[in-house]
Design an enzyme around this catalytic site. Structure first.
Site, PDB file in Angstrom:
ATOM      1  N   GLY A 235      -5.848  -6.668   0.335  1.00  0.00           N
ATOM      2  CA  GLY A 235      -6.304  -5.746   1.386  1.00  0.00           C
ATOM      3  C   GLY A 235      -5.347  -4.569   1.494  1.00  0.00           C
ATOM      4  CD  GLU A 236      -0.706  -4.405   2.430  1.00  0.00           C
ATOM      5  OE1 GLU A 236      -0.291  -3.525   1.644  1.00  0.00           O
ATOM      6  OE2 GLU A 236      -0.028  -5.365   2.779  1.00  0.00           O
ATOM      7  N   GLY A 237      -5.732  -1.657   1.474  1.00  0.00           N
ATOM      8  CA  GLY A 237      -6.132  -0.455   0.739  1.00  0.00           C
ATOM      9  C   GLY A 237      -5.573  -0.447  -0.672  1.00  0.00           C
TER      10      GLY A 237
ATOM     11  CB  VAL B  40      -1.017   0.014   1.175  1.00  0.00           C
ATOM     12  CG1 VAL B  40      -0.337   0.192   2.525  1.00  0.00           C
ATOM     13  CG2 VAL B  40      -2.067   1.092   0.960  1.00  0.00           C
TER      14      VAL B  40
ATOM     15  CG  ASP C  56      -8.576  -4.280   5.429  1.00  0.00           C
ATOM     16  OD1 ASP C  56      -8.169  -5.430   5.711  1.00  0.00           O
ATOM     17  OD2 ASP C  56      -8.861  -3.924   4.265  1.00  0.00           O
TER      18      ASP C  56
END
Ligand SMILES: Cc1cc2nc3c(=O)[nH]c(=O)nc-3n(C[C@H](O)[C@H](O)[C@H](O)COP(=O)(O)O)c2cc1C
Length: 584
Positions: free
Chosen positions: A550-552, A328, A405
């Site tokens: 995930g992570e954005g 990210v 997240d």
């Protein structure tokens, strides 16, 4: 009749003057006049500064008055060097707007004043300074405030410059080692004072409403004196309204007049229309700068063996985000966005470092197969964390929020939330997360089923959206739901990442259906529950690359698409304006 025991305060006119000078004091950076400041006026302003309160009456300040041009040139060079270093650290979009800001007027003003602090003045028994040594600095700051107010009343602008290496500046000024530089002030006459802080006018930051800053008795019980206690969640939900139909119609109409075949920008046309509807104007503001908020938390259901990764990985990845080493970070650097990390429930003590917002509700949730994952109070607290972070990021000048997240086992909690909100079958909503084998996948489905059976729809647990979040949610889901609601209330777009953000958006929309207007689906995750969620929400993903990190990450990839959609609507010529013939 006036109470003879009570000091009557100032007559109304004089009181008004005091409030007026407070309201009209400005930090001034431009528009200075070269007129000299007379010794009389300068003396009055310094005398006002010298009347400031100070810890134990220690009066720790000194004032160094600088007028020599050569010295100011050397000092301006020191500030310029540090400014360049600061600019090099800023994410792209921020760096561009920072370039346009004027942050000092060292050479434009006839007088510069340095306010210093002697933390040793008065000896070791200075009242109040022993337990709180910082009060010496606070006292010098109060001298600055007095100077700033008196200068305003004299028609003198003051700009505070804090772009120095403190010891470098101290050396230039011949300050002894035990004196600290508190403030570097540029002082001169101006033609007029701006009505608002220049940083607000430039869109860098906004003033926070007073009601966010006043708490009754305990931190968190916000409310103005005499008013009802504020319920931030209820207030945010009440502020969420449908998109502006007029702005959307104007955007559609403009898209049709732009120098391109109608509809040729495909889904981006709809994105631009939705951005206009959200902003309530056409063209809408560009969604930049943008900030990714990565909400991190741990999950009690991890104990059920639903992930091959140990729980410690959540905290380890938080450290990685903060060190700038995660995917990210790379994607955000490419897109010119900032990354901020929120500890909303990581099951480890995290060291305070810049970029980490410590907002831990608890060190991880409880196992939802045994009882609710969190209490209702915890769910509301986590929702509130999210909405406050949205507000703070927007107040800090961001015009687009991006969800991120981190939480080992959070795809299991997401699957349960998706089933509870949409009625989907656990087999359909549960995916392989970070990559699990068939046996663990079967177990994961069974755990989701067990959780759903434990908190049956007719149980008080699931009586309302907050109950659903409390039953299954991670703290990051709850905070993300609050983040989405906060963005919607401020009418700022929020780009949703994958299945975790999707589950949070279901909660947000259950609490405030109009929040959907602020939501843009960044991408379609490979997790099957995400497709279920997107179709339930009626959102079309902008990127579909089989990501499941995930992570954005997926949301950040979509950021330039949102920005391009808004920019096209703003910048592209129309057939009339460019003299291009329309199709007959
Ligand atoms: C501690 C402190 C340091 C500041 N440093 C700078 C600075 O280096 N450059 C600058 O342009 N403004 C600086 N400012 C001014 C603020 O940007 C300004 O006070 C704020 O935007 C609010 O605007 P107002 O003072 O007009 O109400 C500083 C202000 C304070 C209180």
């Amino acid at each position: 009749m006036a109470d003879p025991q009570r000091d009557p305060g100032y007559p109304a006119e004089q009181r008004d003057a005091v409030y007026r000078v407070i309201a009209e004091r400005r930090d001034v950076r431009r528009g200075f006049r070269p007129d000299p400041v007379s010794p009389d006026v300068l003396g009055r302003v310094l005398a006002a500064a010298h009347q400031a309160p100070s810890v134990g009456f220690s009066q720790p300040w000194d004032f160094i008055v600088i007028t020599d041009r050569a010295r100011r040139e050397r000092i301006a060079a020191l500030a310029a060097r540090r400014r360049e270093e600061f600019a090099a650290d800023l994410p792209g979009a921020r760096a561009r707007s920072f370039d346009a800001l004027k942050i000092e007027s060292i050479l434009d003003t006839p007088v510069n004043i340095v306010v210093s602090c002697d933390r040793t003045r008065g000896g070791r028994h200075t009242l109040g300074r022993r337990t709180q040594p910082q009060t010496a600095d606070f006292s010098s700051v109060l001298a600055v405030a007095n100077l700033w107010l008196a200068a305003r009343a004299e028609g003198l602008g003051v700009g505070w410059v804090s772009f120095f290496d403190e010891r470098e500046l101290a050396a230039e000024l011949g300050l002894p080692a035990h004196l600290e530089v508190i403030a570097y002030l540029c002082v001169g006459y101006v033609s007029q004072f701006a009505p608002e802080p220049e940083l607000a006018t430039a869109g860098w930051a906004r003033r926070r409403p007073l009601s966010w800053a006043v708490h009754a008795e305990e931190y968190g019980r916000r409310g103005l004196p005499g008013g009802e206690p504020m319920d931030p969640l209820a207030e945010v939900i009440a502020a969420i309204a449908p998109p502006d139909a007029g702005a959307m119609a104007a955007a559609r109409e403009r898209q049709d007049r732009m120098t391109k075949p109608r509809g040729s920008l495909g889904e981006l046309e709809e994105v631009s229309v939705r951005l206009a509807g959200l902003a309530g104007c056409c063209p809408p503001p560009l969604p930049e700068p943008a900030c990714v908020a990565v909400f991190a938390a741990d999950h009690g259901v991890h104990a059920q063996g639903v992930s091959p990764w140990p729980q410690e990985v959540t905290a380890q990845m938080v450290a990685n985000f903060l060190a700038g080493g995660a995917v990210v970070n790379a994607f955000a650097a490419q897109a010119g966005a900032e990354v901020t990390v929120v500890d909303v429930g990581v099951a480890a003590e995290l060291e305070p470092v810049p970029g980490l917002l410590p907002r831990k509700i608890a060190p991880g949730t409880a196992d939802f197969t045994e009882g609710p994952a969190m209490t209702r109070d915890q769910a509301v607290a986590a929702l509130t964390v999210g909405l406050e972070i949205a507000r703070d990021l927007v107040a800090a000048g961001n015009r687009c929020l991006v969800t991120g997240d981190m939480g080992i086992a959070n795809t299991t909690a997401s699957a349960a939330l998706i089933c509870a909100f949409t009625g989907a079958d656990p087999v359909e909503a549960t995916g392989r997360g970070t990559g699990i084998d068939a046996a663990m996948y079967a177990r994961k489905i069974e755990i989701v089923c067990r959780g759903l059976a434990k908190h049956r729809p007719d149980s008080p647990d699931l009586a309302d959206p907050v109950g659903v979040i409390a039953a299954f949610g991670g703290f990051e889901h709850a905070a993300l739901a609050g983040f989405i609601l906060g963005a919607a209330a401020l009418r700022v777009p929020v780009i949703l990442d994958g299945v975790i953000a999707g589950a949070a958006a279901l909660a947000a929309v259950a609490l405030a259906p109009d929040a959907i207007a602020a939501c843009f689906a960044g991408h379609r995750s490979a997790e099957p529950g995400h497709a279920v969620t997107l179709s339930y929400l009626g959102l079309r993903p902008l990127v579909d690359l089989g990501l499941r990190l995930g992570e954005g990450t997926g949301a950040v990839l979509a950021l330039p698409l949102l920005q391009s959609a808004a920019r096209a609507l703003r910048d592209v010529a129309t057939f009339d304006s460019a003299g291009v013939s329309d199709k007959t």
